[in-house]
Design a protein around this motif. Structure first.
Motif, PDB file in Angstrom:
ATOM      1  N   SER A 281       1.508   6.098   2.239  1.00  0.00           N
ATOM      2  CA  SER A 281       0.637   7.134   2.793  1.00  0.00           C
ATOM      3  C   SER A 281       0.868   7.169   4.299  1.00  0.00           C
ATOM      4  O   SER A 281       1.378   6.219   4.888  1.00  0.00           O
ATOM      5  CB  SER A 281      -0.830   6.856   2.480  1.00  0.00           C
ATOM      6  OG  SER A 281      -1.241   5.615   3.040  1.00  0.00           O
ATOM      7  N   SER A 301       2.127  -0.113   0.146  1.00  0.00           N
ATOM      8  CA  SER A 301       1.702  -1.165  -0.774  1.00  0.00           C
ATOM      9  C   SER A 301       2.636  -1.074  -1.980  1.00  0.00           C
ATOM     10  O   SER A 301       3.506  -0.215  -2.045  1.00  0.00           O
ATOM     11  CB  SER A 301       0.235  -0.985  -1.192  1.00  0.00           C
ATOM     12  OG  SER A 301       0.049   0.259  -1.845  1.00  0.00           O
ATOM     13  N   ARG A 303       4.387  -3.377  -5.712  1.00  0.00           N
ATOM     14  CA  ARG A 303       4.711  -4.659  -6.332  1.00  0.00           C
ATOM     15  C   ARG A 303       5.856  -5.388  -5.634  1.00  0.00           C
ATOM     16  O   ARG A 303       6.099  -6.574  -5.921  1.00  0.00           O
ATOM     17  CB  ARG A 303       5.033  -4.444  -7.813  1.00  0.00           C
ATOM     18  CG  ARG A 303       3.857  -3.820  -8.563  1.00  0.00           C
ATOM     19  CD  ARG A 303       4.107  -3.691 -10.051  1.00  0.00           C
ATOM     20  NE  ARG A 303       3.960  -4.975 -10.736  1.00  0.00           N
ATOM     21  CZ  ARG A 303       3.942  -5.116 -12.052  1.00  0.00           C
ATOM     22  NH1 ARG A 303       4.056  -4.038 -12.826  1.00  0.00           N
ATOM     23  NH2 ARG A 303       3.817  -6.299 -12.600  1.00  0.00           N
ATOM     24  N   SER A 307       4.147 -11.522   0.204  1.00  0.00           N
ATOM     25  CA  SER A 307       2.780 -12.005   0.002  1.00  0.00           C
ATOM     26  C   SER A 307       2.189 -12.686   1.233  1.00  0.00           C
ATOM     27  O   SER A 307       0.971 -12.731   1.391  1.00  0.00           O
ATOM     28  CB  SER A 307       2.735 -12.982  -1.175  1.00  0.00           C
ATOM     29  OG  SER A 307       3.606 -14.069  -0.950  1.00  0.00           O
ATOM     30  N   PRO A 320      -1.633  -8.212   3.814  1.00  0.00           N
ATOM     31  CA  PRO A 320      -2.467  -7.280   3.040  1.00  0.00           C
ATOM     32  C   PRO A 320      -1.658  -6.587   1.938  1.00  0.00           C
ATOM     33  O   PRO A 320      -0.558  -6.081   2.189  1.00  0.00           O
ATOM     34  CB  PRO A 320      -2.932  -6.259   4.090  1.00  0.00           C
ATOM     35  CG  PRO A 320      -2.831  -6.973   5.396  1.00  0.00           C
ATOM     36  CD  PRO A 320      -1.662  -7.905   5.264  1.00  0.00           C
ATOM     37  N   GLN A 321      -2.206  -6.582   0.741  1.00  0.00           N
ATOM     38  CA  GLN A 321      -1.515  -5.967  -0.398  1.00  0.00           C
ATOM     39  C   GLN A 321      -2.045  -4.569  -0.716  1.00  0.00           C
ATOM     40  O   GLN A 321      -1.408  -3.821  -1.463  1.00  0.00           O
ATOM     41  CB  GLN A 321      -1.658  -6.864  -1.635  1.00  0.00           C
ATOM     42  CG  GLN A 321      -1.052  -8.244  -1.456  1.00  0.00           C
ATOM     43  CD  GLN A 321       0.447  -8.219  -1.229  1.00  0.00           C
ATOM     44  OE1 GLN A 321       1.196  -7.751  -2.083  1.00  0.00           O
ATOM     45  NE2 GLN A 321       0.895  -8.716  -0.081  1.00  0.00           N
ATOM     46  N   ASP A 322      -3.203  -4.216  -0.157  1.00  0.00           N
ATOM     47  CA  ASP A 322      -3.808  -2.927  -0.502  1.00  0.00           C
ATOM     48  C   ASP A 322      -3.510  -1.853   0.542  1.00  0.00           C
ATOM     49  O   ASP A 322      -4.089  -0.770   0.521  1.00  0.00           O
ATOM     50  CB  ASP A 322      -5.326  -3.078  -0.655  1.00  0.00           C
ATOM     51  CG  ASP A 322      -5.975  -3.664   0.595  1.00  0.00           C
ATOM     52  OD1 ASP A 322      -5.232  -4.124   1.495  1.00  0.00           O
ATOM     53  OD2 ASP A 322      -7.219  -3.666   0.657  1.00  0.00           O
ATOM     54  N   GLY A 323      -2.608  -2.130   1.463  1.00  0.00           N
ATOM     55  CA  GLY A 323      -2.269  -1.154   2.485  1.00  0.00           C
ATOM     56  C   GLY A 323      -1.772  -1.860   3.733  1.00  0.00           C
ATOM     57  O   GLY A 323      -2.549  -2.283   4.582  1.00  0.00           O
TER      58      GLY A 323
END
Length: 449
Positions: A281, A301, A303, A307, A320-323
């Protein structure tokens, strides 16, 4: 050894390096590939932070690497000792395997263009999705032969040229290092269909052209370009001269290959749509989602995301994995193709106006006598920051600051015209072809003094 224990791999590109890289991953431990030549005196600090259980290294790297290995106090085996030992072992696969998809497979290091290099940890799952993305997007086929000469200690060649070719069943043609005079010989002699490229190599082949075109290399499908932005003018010039298509992509160690052009649907100046395993985004400074054509920061973000960062000895800091905020300023067209406009932290704020160095550099490269260029901001007592641009002339050409100023005034708004133009023999860059900003700042301080 157990899962998440680290094996540092020190060596130049070689079949031994490839064998050990995949061997550690297949067993289930963590491989930490390092480029000793590039890290130089920083190698000792990094080995201390990594705290490997074992170091596998190539004696030909020289005294500095040998001293760092010895000073680490870690068990170490050189390649020339290891491979005779392996030859005495049974040819059957090792029955012992450890770990699972969520354990760390690879601990890579960033390029450190503006700060010290730092470790980036990728799980086995992330690494697998990370090499599946370029394999899909660049349409790697079993019949392809991919030429790679970049250091295999970098994430980009690991994902495209190691994992990607393995995924597709392609052949990897591996060179120890880049050679200006040999690259087209390699492509012809080894029937290469995809050649890896970076802007530095493409610019080199333009500034010191070779008398050869795609007609002399009938099996070559395209050359890639990544690691740093490639100026539109240079892409067109290369394709006009050599008749070889350039397929651009973009990424970073933390997110792998984030975007790439499909070979059959390229758009000049774009790094392509987001990769299959990336959710992207673009957001404004207020956090609002940007529409087509609007510039904002790229947030990703998916797969294939790393990490964690290794921020000290055995200290991991989650990513951060969500953005994840990449720091890249981009815009997207109506079809989702991404266009990089600059780096957020590189923005020059002059008198309250945000100025993207990339825009100025693009204007500089449009001058017929300019071979390479870079732009930075420096402190200014009145306006906050002043714009300083560095240019290198093309071979056989001469440029003056006054001439470049006039060129910029015709193409840029007044607030974006560089206050200072410095002509240099070469733009300082790191081993990945990215502009070394700290070296430019030092050049400016020296000139100012």
């Amino acid at each position: 050894m157990t899962a998440n224990e680290r094996i540092t791999l020190l060596g130049d590109n070689s079949s031994a390096f490839v064998t050990l890289f995949f061997g550690v991953i297949r067993y289930g431990a963590t491989v930490n590939p390092l480029n000793a030549e590039v890290l130089g005196p920083d190698l000792g600090r990094i080995l201390n932070d990594v705290a490997p259980r074992l170091i596998l290294w190539d004696r030909s790297l020289g005294d500095q690497a040998a001293a760092a290995v010895m000073a680490s106090g870690t068990a170490a085996i050189s390649f020339d000792e290891l491979f005779p030992l392996l030859a005495s072992q049974p040819a059957s696969p090792c029955s012992r395997r450890v770990g699972n998809a969520s354990d760390i497979a690879v601990l890579d290091y960033t390029s450190g263009t503006t700060a010290a290099a730092k470790g980036v940890a990728l799980t086995h799952e992330a690494f697998s999705y990370g090499f599946d993305s370029p394999a899909q997007r660049f349409d790697l086929r079993e019949s392809d032969r991919v030429l790679e000469y970049r250091s295999l200690a970098w994430a980009s060649p690991q994902l495209l040229s190691l994992g990607g070719t393995l995924q597709a069943g392609s052949t990897l043609v591996l060179a120890r290092k880049f050679s200006h005079h040999q690259i087209f010989d390699w492509i012809r002699d080894h029937h290469v269909s995809i050649a890896v490229g970076v802007p530095t190599v493409i610019n080199m082949l333009l500034d010191r052209p070779l008398s050869l075109t795609a007609a002399d290399l009938p099996g070559l499908r395209f050359i890639t370009s990544s690691s740093a932005p490639l100026a539109v003018e240079r892409q067109r010039e290369f394709e006009d001269r050599y008749k070889i298509p350039i397929v651009q992509g973009g990424g970073m160690t933390e997110a792998g290959w984030m975007a790439g052009n499909p070979p059959g649907a390229r758009r000049v100046g774009s790094i392509g749509p987001p990769m299959p395993h990336i959710v992207a985004s673009i957001v404004s400074e207020t956090g609002a989602t940007c529409g087509a054509g609007e510039e904002g920061e790229l947030i990703v973000s998916g797969r294939q995301m790393a990490s964690a960062y290794l921020v000290g000895r055995n200290r991991l800091e989650p990513i951060p994995q969500d953005g994840f905020a990449t720091g890249d300023l981009v815009r997207a067209d109506g079809d989702g193709y991404l266009y990089v406009t600059g780096r957020k932290k590189d923005l020059i704020i002059r008198g309250g106006v945000n100025v993207a160095p990339a825009e100025i550099t693009t204007a500089l490269l449009a001058h017929r006598a300019v071979g390479d260029a870079a732009t930075i901001g420096v402190p200014d007592a009145v306006y906050g920051e002043a714009i300083v641009s560095f240019v290198t002339p093309r071979p056989g050409q001469r440029v003056t600051p006054a001439e470049i100023h006039e060129h910029c005034r015709a193409r840029l708004a007044a607030v974006k015209v560089p206050a200072h133009i410095i002509v240099v023999d070469a733009i300082p860059k790191n081993e990945r072809g990215k502009v070394a900003r700290r070296a430019l700042e030092q050049l400016w301080r020296e000139r100012k003094a």
